[in-house]
Design an enzyme around this catalytic site. Structure first.
Site, PDB file in Angstrom:
ATOM      1  N   CYS A 239       0.799  -1.226   0.000  1.00 16.79           N
ATOM      2  CA  CYS A 239       0.000   0.000   0.000  1.00 16.79           C
ATOM      3  C   CYS A 239       0.833   1.279   0.000  1.00 16.79           C
ATOM      4  O   CYS A 239       0.284   2.377  -0.031  1.00 16.79           O
ATOM      5  CB  CYS A 239      -0.946  -0.008   1.192  1.00 16.79           C
ATOM      6  SG  CYS A 239      -1.992  -1.470   1.235  1.00 16.79           S
TER       7      CYS A 239
ATOM      8  N   LYS B  15      -9.690   8.514   2.542  1.00 14.78           N
ATOM      9  CA  LYS B  15     -10.160   7.158   2.248  1.00 14.78           C
ATOM     10  C   LYS B  15     -11.627   6.959   2.616  1.00 14.78           C
ATOM     11  O   LYS B  15     -12.244   5.974   2.206  1.00 14.78           O
ATOM     12  CB  LYS B  15      -9.285   6.127   2.956  1.00 14.78           C
ATOM     13  CG  LYS B  15      -7.893   5.986   2.346  1.00 14.78           C
ATOM     14  CD  LYS B  15      -7.109   4.877   3.029  1.00 14.78           C
ATOM     15  CE  LYS B  15      -5.754   4.649   2.372  1.00 14.78           C
ATOM     16  NZ  LYS B  15      -4.782   5.705   2.695  1.00 14.78           N
TER      17      LYS B  15
ATOM     18  N   HIS C  45      -2.506   8.254   6.105  1.00 15.00           N
ATOM     19  CA  HIS C  45      -2.727   6.948   5.480  1.00 15.00           C
ATOM     20  C   HIS C  45      -4.002   6.310   6.018  1.00 15.00           C
ATOM     21  O   HIS C  45      -4.639   5.534   5.299  1.00 15.00           O
ATOM     22  CB  HIS C  45      -1.536   6.031   5.762  1.00 15.00           C
ATOM     23  CG  HIS C  45      -1.705   4.647   5.215  1.00 15.00           C
ATOM     24  ND1 HIS C  45      -1.691   4.379   3.864  1.00 15.00           N
ATOM     25  CD2 HIS C  45      -1.913   3.450   5.835  1.00 15.00           C
ATOM     26  CE1 HIS C  45      -1.875   3.075   3.670  1.00 15.00           C
ATOM     27  NE2 HIS C  45      -2.011   2.494   4.851  1.00 15.00           N
TER      28      HIS C  45
END
Length: 469
Positions: A216, A391, A357
């Site tokens: 990732c 995200k 992240h």
């Protein structure tokens, strides 16, 4: 005979002299100051839409690109109906960030990028990269025609998994004893470096041809590696980023078995990805591509290119701890971020925004928050450091995530707005006071923005972008 003896004496003398010189050390390699690197073009294919403008607008509007998974999404057309249904029923997570396909503006055109007669060797992840690279190069107004320009232009595009759906289909042929039907393009379709290969072949780029594969963190590493290639003089221009096409039966099943995916929100897909929220229970698998055109500063100035931002820092680290889980104290994230800061020459209190992240996993989000708090200390506590995870809107794009989120960070500098964290209704208790992720987009001056990407195997990468004053 005399001539032969003379030639032998000459040869002996030459060997003797060469041996004398062989003891003299080489001069040190030439040193040159690192070149500055800027971003001049952007391209995207995401669950929010095809194209930078569409994706950014939907992100700012608070839209979500996540939907329920269907049997058709599993890409099991070669299997019988019963097997397809059984596979679907056994999946514990049935939501995903799927790229919207069609011929309308803002949709990925499969006929153009996947189904033409020249594209038999192009798997979906390669098609996404080609589409995003085309937009980025057009945005940069950079389609070189001169040979020297092509030789100084390279490609660095990675992926996390490649084309698992092709591997699944090939394994079915083995089980059915139909191996002779295997496509001669099977290997070129699954090789991850073929995304870079196809982009370089399409445009004739003969500079470095590179493909990182770091789970990732792939997209971020691809951009960082490309930046260093320009800094060291290997290229003047690099087309860099990540791509992924992971919406298929085997990829989803694999992540389900590792218990990494969300399972609580199968009937509420738009609420499934909720970074930093108390209700998070795993990430939402997604797909897409993000591509940047990186350029040596003086090269960009010479041709009058538009500049979005400068790549100021690139930090890497390894957790050296666990195959999937970060260390509880966030040491890997702290190292990556601090190394990016050190390279940039900026201080922690000069960073205005962090695109985290945070994937919506219970452990990972908390560890990253702890790392940000540890490194940025009073700056984070003051409320002057904005941070969020996008995200919530896209899901986790795996190998493409770092590149797509790098673009979001760059656009935050360019437009002066920090994007929100979708579905953040009850923040994790680790947050308090002014140390709080954004639950709404925030208009603000952003001169420096960081993008974090962490992957299985404990690989970490941080990119730091800054406005070019």
């Amino acid at each position: 005979m005399a001539m032969a003896k003379r030639n032998k004496r000459i040869l002996t003398s030459i060997i003797h002299v060469s041996r004398l010189f062989s003891t003299v050390p080489f001069d040190p390699p030439p040193l040159s100051a690192p070149h500055r690197v800027v971003v001049t073009g952007l391209g995207m294919v995401t669950p929010l839409g095809c194209g930078v403008e569409t994706t950014w607008k939907r992100l700012m509007d608070g839209d979500c690109g996540i939907r329920a998974v269907t049997i058709e999404d599993l890409k099991m057309n070669g299997f019988d109906t019963e097997t397809q249904q059984q596979t679907f029923d056994h999946l514990t997570s049935k939501v995903a960030g799927v790229v919207r396909c069609g011929s309308n503006p803002g949709e990925f055109n499969e006929e153009l990028w996947l189904n033409s007669k020249d594209h038999r060797s192009i798997a979906r992840f390669i098609g996404y990269a080609l589409c995003a690279a085309d937009e980025a190069l057009r945005d940069a107004n950079y389609i070189p025609t001169q040979q020297d320009e092509k030789e100084s232009t390279g490609v660095s595009i990675g992926a996390g998994t490649g084309s698992i759906s092709d591997i699944l289909d090939a394994s079915r042929m083995i089980c059915e004893k139909k191996l002779r039907r295997l496509s001669p393009f099977f290997i070129p379709r699954i090789l991850i470096n073929m995304a870079s290969g196809h982009v370089s072949m399409k445009y004739g780029f003969q500079g470095p041809n590179h493909a990182a594969v770091t789970a990732c963190a792939t997209g971020a590493h691809s951009i960082g590696d490309a930046t260093r290639m320009i800094q060291f003089g290997d290229a003047d221009v690099m087309v860099a980023g990540g791509t992924e096409a992971s919406i298929d039966a085997l990829s989803i099943a694999g992540f389900c078995r590792s218990r990494a995916l969300t399972t609580k929100y199968n009937y509420e897909p738009k609420e499934a990805s909720r970074p930093f929220d108390c209700g998070r229970d795993g990430f939402v698998i997604g797909e897409g591509s993000g591509i940047l055109v990186l350029e040596e500063l003086e090269h960009a100035r010479k041709r009058g290119a538009k500049v979005y931002a400068e790549v100021r820092g690139y930090g890497m680290s390894g957790d050296a701890y666990h195959i999937t889980q970060p260390h509880g104290d966030g040491r890997g994230a702290v190292l990556a971020m601090s190394r990016a800061l050190k390279q940039s020459g900026l201080y922690p209190n000069q960073v205005d925004y962090i695109n985290a992240h945070a994937t919506s996993t219970p452990l990972g989000d908390a560890v990253e928050a702890k790392a940000i708090q540890s490194l940025f200390c009073s700056h984070a506590a003051s409320g002057n450091l904005a941070f969020s995870s996008t995200k919530g809107a896209t899901g986790h794009l795996l190998g493409a995530a770092g590149a797509v989120e790098a673009i979001f960070s760059i656009l935050s500098i360019h437009h002066g707005i920090a994007p929100l964290t979708l579905n953040l209704t009850k923040p994790d208790p680790i947050f308090n006071g002014d140390f709080m992720p954004l639950s709404a987009s925030k208009m603000m001056r952003i001169r420096a923005a960081m993008s974090n990407s962490f992957g299985f195997g404990g690989t970490n990468s941080s990119l730091l972008f800054a406005a070019l004053d």
